[in-house]
Design a protein around this motif. Structure first.
Motif, PDB file in Angstrom:
ATOM      1  N   ALA A   1     -53.923   8.123 -20.612  1.00 38.98           N
ATOM      2  CA  ALA A   1     -54.248   8.941 -22.083  1.00 38.98           C
ATOM      3  C   ALA A   1     -53.975   7.765 -23.031  1.00 38.98           C
ATOM      4  O   ALA A   1     -54.618   7.531 -24.119  1.00 38.98           O
ATOM      5  N   SER A   2     -52.948   6.864 -23.009  1.00 42.51           N
ATOM      6  CA  SER A   2     -52.691   5.993 -24.087  1.00 42.51           C
ATOM      7  C   SER A   2     -53.859   4.868 -24.201  1.00 42.51           C
ATOM      8  O   SER A   2     -53.764   4.054 -25.114  1.00 42.51           O
ATOM      9  N   THR A   3     -54.535   4.898 -23.219  1.00 42.26           N
ATOM     10  CA  THR A   3     -55.702   3.663 -23.232  1.00 42.26           C
ATOM     11  C   THR A   3     -57.024   4.270 -23.341  1.00 42.26           C
ATOM     12  O   THR A   3     -57.989   3.561 -22.829  1.00 42.26           O
ATOM     13  N   CYS A   4     -57.187   5.478 -23.533  1.00 44.87           N
ATOM     14  CA  CYS A   4     -58.438   6.183 -23.584  1.00 44.87           C
ATOM     15  C   CYS A   4     -58.654   6.938 -24.986  1.00 44.87           C
ATOM     16  O   CYS A   4     -57.542   7.139 -25.411  1.00 44.87           O
ATOM     17  N   ARG A   5     -59.718   6.987 -25.299  1.00 42.89           N
ATOM     18  CA  ARG A   5     -60.015   7.792 -26.556  1.00 42.89           C
ATOM     19  C   ARG A   5     -61.422   8.533 -26.434  1.00 42.89           C
ATOM     20  O   ARG A   5     -62.221   8.006 -25.625  1.00 42.89           O
ATOM     21  N   ILE A   6     -61.333   9.664 -27.281  1.00 42.56           N
ATOM     22  CA  ILE A   6     -62.482  10.441 -27.219  1.00 42.56           C
ATOM     23  C   ILE A   6     -62.758  10.720 -28.956  1.00 42.56           C
ATOM     24  O   ILE A   6     -61.977  10.920 -29.688  1.00 42.56           O
TER      25      ILE A   6
ATOM     26  N   TYR B   1     -57.629   0.727 -19.325  1.00 32.72           N
ATOM     27  CA  TYR B   1     -56.316   0.818 -18.727  1.00 32.72           C
ATOM     28  C   TYR B   1     -55.653  -0.522 -19.006  1.00 32.72           C
ATOM     29  O   TYR B   1     -56.247  -1.687 -19.303  1.00 32.72           O
ATOM     30  N   ARG B   2     -54.211  -0.671 -19.100  1.00 33.97           N
ATOM     31  CA  ARG B   2     -53.706  -2.071 -19.021  1.00 33.97           C
ATOM     32  C   ARG B   2     -53.599  -2.573 -17.664  1.00 33.97           C
ATOM     33  O   ARG B   2     -53.475  -2.087 -16.775  1.00 33.97           O
ATOM     34  N   ARG B   3     -53.673  -3.794 -17.775  1.00 32.37           N
ATOM     35  CA  ARG B   3     -53.736  -4.853 -16.442  1.00 32.37           C
ATOM     36  C   ARG B   3     -52.345  -4.635 -15.815  1.00 32.37           C
ATOM     37  O   ARG B   3     -51.503  -5.000 -16.516  1.00 32.37           O
ATOM     38  N   PRO B   4     -52.129  -4.157 -14.658  1.00 28.64           N
ATOM     39  CA  PRO B   4     -50.964  -4.396 -14.231  1.00 28.64           C
ATOM     40  C   PRO B   4     -50.315  -5.749 -14.214  1.00 28.64           C
ATOM     41  O   PRO B   4     -49.032  -5.954 -13.976  1.00 28.64           O
ATOM     42  N   ALA B   5     -51.069  -6.810 -13.699  1.00 32.75           N
ATOM     43  CA  ALA B   5     -50.322  -8.049 -14.018  1.00 32.75           C
ATOM     44  C   ALA B   5     -50.021  -8.363 -15.375  1.00 32.75           C
ATOM     45  O   ALA B   5     -49.285  -9.434 -15.687  1.00 32.75           O
ATOM     46  N   ASP B   6     -50.655  -8.038 -16.446  1.00 38.77           N
ATOM     47  CA  ASP B   6     -50.273  -8.430 -17.689  1.00 38.77           C
ATOM     48  C   ASP B   6     -50.526  -7.421 -18.755  1.00 38.77           C
ATOM     49  O   ASP B   6     -51.485  -6.598 -18.938  1.00 38.77           O
TER      50      ASP B   6
ATOM     51  N   VAL C   1     -47.806   2.777 -31.139  1.00 37.20           N
ATOM     52  CA  VAL C   1     -46.976   3.517 -30.463  1.00 37.20           C
ATOM     53  C   VAL C   1     -46.911   3.031 -29.030  1.00 37.20           C
ATOM     54  O   VAL C   1     -45.879   2.987 -28.478  1.00 37.20           O
ATOM     55  N   VAL C   2     -47.798   2.458 -28.324  1.00 35.41           N
ATOM     56  CA  VAL C   2     -47.913   2.036 -27.166  1.00 35.41           C
ATOM     57  C   VAL C   2     -47.025   0.538 -27.055  1.00 35.41           C
ATOM     58  O   VAL C   2     -47.783  -0.230 -28.010  1.00 35.41           O
ATOM     59  N   SER C   3     -46.437   0.286 -25.982  1.00 39.47           N
ATOM     60  CA  SER C   3     -45.706  -1.225 -26.009  1.00 39.47           C
ATOM     61  C   SER C   3     -46.063  -1.597 -24.526  1.00 39.47           C
ATOM     62  O   SER C   3     -46.139  -0.979 -23.480  1.00 39.47           O
ATOM     63  N   PRO C   4     -46.363  -2.842 -24.414  1.00 35.49           N
ATOM     64  CA  PRO C   4     -46.653  -4.037 -25.426  1.00 35.49           C
ATOM     65  C   PRO C   4     -47.753  -3.931 -26.348  1.00 35.49           C
ATOM     66  O   PRO C   4     -48.680  -3.379 -25.648  1.00 35.49           O
ATOM     67  N   PRO C   5     -47.921  -4.376 -27.281  1.00 38.97           N
ATOM     68  CA  PRO C   5     -49.135  -4.390 -28.306  1.00 38.97           C
ATOM     69  C   PRO C   5     -50.246  -5.352 -27.486  1.00 38.97           C
ATOM     70  O   PRO C   5     -49.923  -6.116 -26.678  1.00 38.97           O
ATOM     71  N   VAL C   6     -51.490  -4.819 -27.669  1.00 36.21           N
ATOM     72  CA  VAL C   6     -52.487  -5.599 -26.948  1.00 36.21           C
ATOM     73  C   VAL C   6     -52.827  -6.736 -27.662  1.00 36.21           C
ATOM     74  O   VAL C   6     -52.735  -7.115 -28.841  1.00 36.21           O
ATOM     75  N   ARG C   7     -52.802  -7.977 -26.535  1.00 30.82           N
ATOM     76  CA  ARG C   7     -52.892  -9.270 -27.203  1.00 30.82           C
ATOM     77  C   ARG C   7     -54.339  -9.824 -26.595  1.00 30.82           C
ATOM     78  O   ARG C   7     -54.969 -10.660 -27.420  1.00 30.82           O
ATOM     79  N   ILE C   8     -54.776  -9.053 -25.487  1.00 30.41           N
ATOM     80  CA  ILE C   8     -56.260  -9.500 -24.993  1.00 30.41           C
ATOM     81  C   ILE C   8     -56.560  -8.217 -24.700  1.00 30.41           C
ATOM     82  O   ILE C   8     -56.186  -7.426 -23.804  1.00 30.41           O
ATOM     83  N   LEU C   9     -58.350  -8.295 -24.914  1.00 29.24           N
ATOM     84  CA  LEU C   9     -58.965  -7.225 -24.444  1.00 29.24           C
ATOM     85  C   LEU C   9     -60.074  -7.920 -23.579  1.00 29.24           C
ATOM     86  O   LEU C   9     -60.618  -8.837 -23.855  1.00 29.24           O
ATOM     87  N   GLN C  10     -60.230  -7.174 -22.358  1.00 31.11           N
ATOM     88  CA  GLN C  10     -61.213  -7.579 -21.408  1.00 31.11           C
ATOM     89  C   GLN C  10     -62.111  -6.275 -21.088  1.00 31.11           C
ATOM     90  O   GLN C  10     -61.802  -5.232 -21.255  1.00 31.11           O
ATOM     91  N   THR C  11     -63.470  -6.806 -21.001  1.00 38.93           N
ATOM     92  CA  THR C  11     -64.536  -5.941 -20.463  1.00 38.93           C
ATOM     93  C   THR C  11     -65.507  -6.668 -19.744  1.00 38.93           C
ATOM     94  O   THR C  11     -65.541  -7.711 -19.778  1.00 38.93           O
TER      95      THR C  11
END
Length: 132
Positions: free
Chosen positions: A8-13, A27-32, A65-75
């Motif tokens: 829920a913290s990484t999805c939006r509608i 989703y947050r990458r498990p390794a980072d 609200v979500v930690s850590p802050p996003v510093r890289i976005l991938q798609t």
């Protein structure tokens, strides 16, 4: 629904007049955990042109609200998907002109079974972030 429940913290509608108009699944990458991977962005054709995809992505990037802050976005995006390429180029510009690097990730052979009649285009990895 599973993504909305488990991530829920990484999805939006997006709602327009109380009606679902679009969504972003990520989703947050498990390794980072500072890397947000966007799996799907969709906007109902009736609501395209309103900037909903960009607003949902911006909301995910700037969620304090979500930690850590996003510093890289991938798609990943196929070469023939100009609309998605433009959405993420625009996102990079809004994100303080963040660098965007595009590299091969999955070739057609990785995504298409030899017995399938349909051919899947290669998926390129797009990485965006001011901290790259």
């Amino acid at each position: 629904m599973l993504y909305a429940r488990d991530f829920a913290s990484t999805c939006r509608i997006a709602l327009v007049g109380g009606e679902p108009a679009g969504f972003v699944i990520g989703y947050r990458r498990p390794a980072d955990p500072s890397c947000l991977f966007i799996w799907q962005v969709a906007v109902d054709e009736r609501f395209r042109g309103l900037g909903l995809a960009g607003r949902m992505l911006d909301d995910l990037l700037h969620d304090d609200v979500v930690s850590p802050p996003v510093r890289i976005l991938q798609t990943t995006i196929t070469d023939d998907n100009a609309a998605s390429q433009q959405t993420f180029r625009s996102l990079a510009r809004r994100w303080n002109d963040a660098p965007m690097v595009v590299t091969p990730l999955f070739e057609s052979a990785h995504l298409t079974h030899p017995s399938d009649a349909a051919h899947h285009e290669p998926e390129r990895l797009y990485e965006i972030g001011p901290s790259m």
